[in-house]
Design an enzyme around this catalytic site. Structure first.
Site, PDB file in Angstrom:
ATOM      1  CE1 TYR A 231      10.472 -74.971 111.957  1.00 22.59           C
ATOM      2  CE2 TYR A 231      12.323 -74.823 110.447  1.00 22.59           C
ATOM      3  CZ  TYR A 231      11.431 -74.220 111.307  1.00 22.59           C
ATOM      4  OH  TYR A 231      11.497 -72.876 111.517  1.00 22.59           O
TER       5      TYR A 231
ATOM      6  CE1 TYR B 156      11.483 -69.713 108.343  1.00 22.64           C
ATOM      7  CE2 TYR B 156      13.173 -69.284 106.706  1.00 22.64           C
ATOM      8  CZ  TYR B 156      12.784 -69.842 107.907  1.00 22.64           C
ATOM      9  OH  TYR B 156      13.692 -70.504 108.680  1.00 22.64           O
TER      10      TYR B 156
ATOM     11  CG  ASP C  11      15.184 -62.190 103.898  1.00 29.55           C
ATOM     12  OD1 ASP C  11      16.154 -62.641 103.265  1.00 29.55           O
ATOM     13  OD2 ASP C  11      14.644 -62.799 104.840  1.00 29.55           O
TER      14      ASP C  11
HETATM   15  C1  LIG Z   1      16.441 -69.409 104.428  1.00 29.60           C
HETATM   16  C2  LIG Z   1      16.003 -68.030 104.656  1.00 29.60           C
HETATM   17  C3  LIG Z   1      16.368 -67.323 105.827  1.00 29.60           C
HETATM   18  C4  LIG Z   1      17.160 -67.960 106.939  1.00 29.60           C
HETATM   19  O1  LIG Z   1      18.432 -68.350 106.536  1.00 29.60           O
HETATM   20  P1  LIG Z   1      19.241 -69.449 107.415  1.00 29.60           P
HETATM   21  O2  LIG Z   1      20.568 -69.517 106.732  1.00 29.60           O
HETATM   22  O3  LIG Z   1      18.457 -70.717 107.315  1.00 29.60           O
HETATM   23  O4  LIG Z   1      19.333 -68.930 108.800  1.00 29.60           O
HETATM   24  C5  LIG Z   1      15.950 -66.010 105.947  1.00 29.60           C
HETATM   25  N1  LIG Z   1      15.229 -65.409 104.987  1.00 29.60           N
HETATM   26  C6  LIG Z   1      14.875 -66.052 103.853  1.00 29.60           C
HETATM   27  C7  LIG Z   1      14.090 -65.319 102.812  1.00 29.60           C
HETATM   28  C8  LIG Z   1      15.228 -67.380 103.656  1.00 29.60           C
HETATM   29  O5  LIG Z   1      14.845 -68.017 102.545  1.00 29.60           O
END
Ligand SMILES: *Cc1c(COP(=O)(O)O)cnc(C)c1O
Length: 428
Positions: free
Chosen positions: A18, A146, A247
């Site tokens: 970024y 995110y 996630d």
């Molecule tokens: C960091 C993150 C991602 C993305 O992971 P990368 O390894 O940067 O591609 C996805 N979901 C959550 C909740 C994250 O914190």
């Protein structure tokens, strides 16, 4: 190479996360890292309060992890996973399945968190396809989320705070619900779920899965929400035949005080994404886990295979590191450590909350967040923090920390004193 030349190349030819290519932001040059410390080329020794974005939970240059990496390198650094398998993958899987929420029993190994999210979303769509349901092709999620920077992961990030709004017109359109309101440790307002239920019942024919970060919303705002919300979302997904994707890329491996965020609500998702801390911060690696039901449904129907398979899938170095890192975690006093860090944050950071520039101070597990009322001037704040001997990377309105679990009490003091002094000096 002279330091000046290194900086010249970096400024003129290298992208950072970024970042702008206009050269206005300086990068610090790090030459080594050990324990909780980063060593800069210019001589400073900094306490790392970021764990290199959640991942370095045991600290840098850890002898156990170094050893696992070297041993595996000498055995085999990489081999394709199509048609071949190996001990590191089997051993990691055996260990993972012992600790993840009940019901998850098949693991897809991949390269990064974003890819793990893509895989999870593809899995959900293919699951419904295999059942002959082709209308369920969209996703529901909550604002302030995110989930990564790749295409479908972007589509479920918050359209505003998720950093991807300029791509909005080209992204698949998903269903966004308001972010949870009830705070982690306050009372729970049951009416919060009314809007969720309304959407899920109206759109159940179109929604393949509900995706969210359990308990802690990370890069979309560092918000902590009530476990009851997660519990209710699980129930509603069951009621309306919608899969639940957790996630856990940021929340996994103890950061919030439980091994996984889902554990706070005692729920099991249908699909779960792991990443970040999975190798203790040594390598990019991630995993998407699913239930037997999902794996079986995909496998017993046309085309009979799950349509994904990265070149570096199941990389033996990453598997060995992940196994070693998880073992190290489980054999440590991690729960006690997280509570120790949490207590320190609770004792120190709330002193900032009566400053007029501060919007909110919040703490959960080994995460401490100071939310300002206005966007932080990263350049000024970060420079000040480095002068105080601490590495943090503020973003938006947030000055926050999630240090390695191994941080000592005196290093914790350095960390929070730097945050407090910096915020006071810059804002008072
Ligand atoms: C960091 C993150 C991602 C993305 O992971 P990368 O390894 O940067 O591609 C996805 N979901 C959550 C909740 C994250 O914190």
């Amino acid at each position: 190479m002279q330091l000046e030349q290194l900086l010249h190349i970096d400024k003129n030819h290298v992208w950072h996360p970024y970042s702008s290519a206009n050269g206005a932001m300086d990068n610090w040059v790090v030459k080594g890292a050990s324990g909780v410390h980063l060593f800069l080329e210019t001589g400073e020794k900094l306490v790392d309060g970021m764990s290199s974005w959640w991942s370095v939970i045991h600290g840098y240059n850890h002898s156990v992890l170094n050893h696992a990496l070297i041993r595996q390198t000498e055995q085999m650094a990489h081999v394709m996973f199509g048609g071949l398998t190996h001990r590191p993958a089997a051993k990691l899987t055996e260990l993972l399945l012992k600790i993840v929420p009940e019901g998850l029993n098949r693991v897809f190994y991949c390269d990064s968190g974003s890819v793990a999210v893509e895989v999870a979303m593809k899995m959900a769509i293919q699951y419904w396809f295999s059942k002959g349901v082709t209308s369920k092709s969209r996703f529901a999620t909550i604002r302030n989320g995110y989930h990564g920077d790749t295409w479908h992961a972007m589509s479920v990030c918050d359209p505003n705070t998720g950093m991807h709004h300029i791509f909005n017109n080209t992204l698949p359109q998903q269903y966004f619900l308001p972010a949870p309101i009830s705070k982690f440790c306050a009372g729970f307002n049951n009416t919060e779920l009314e809007e969720v239920e309304k959407l899920l019942s109206a759109e159940k024919e179109n929604i393949a899965a509900f995706i969210l970060e359990p308990i802690v919303q990370g890069a979309g705002g560092m918000r902590f929400y009530h476990p009851q919300y997660l519990k209710k979302v699980r129930q509603l997904c069951n009621n309306y035949d919608i899969l639940l994707i957790a996630d856990e890329i940021a929340t996994g491996f103890g950061r919030t005080g439980e091994l996984f965020g889902s554990n706070h609500a005692n729920i099991s998702p249908d699909i779960m994404c792991l990443g970040k801390a999975i190798t203790g911060g040594y390598m990019s690696f991630a995993a998407t886990l699913c239930t037997h039901e999902i794996a079986a449904t995909i496998s017993e129907n046309e085309p009979g295979v799950f349509m994904h398979g990265p070149t570096f899938m199941g990389n033996p170095l990453a598997c060995s590191l992940a196994k070693a890192s998880i073992k190290l975690l489980l054999e440590s006093n991690w729960e006690q450590n997280i509570r120790r860090i949490e207590n320190h944050f609770l004792k120190t950071l709330p002193a900032l909350s009566n400053m007029s520039a501060v919007q909110d101070v919040r703490v959960l597990g080994a995460i401490g967040v100071v939310e300002m009322k206005e966007n932080v001037d990263i350049k000024i704040v970060q420079k000040k923090l480095v002068q105080c001997g601490v590495w943090l990377r503020p973003f938006g309105k947030l000055i926050y920390t999630m240090p390695p679990y191994t941080i000592s009490n005196s290093e914790l003091n350095t960390l929070t004193s730097a945050m407090i002094n910096t915020i006071k000096e810059v804002y008072e």
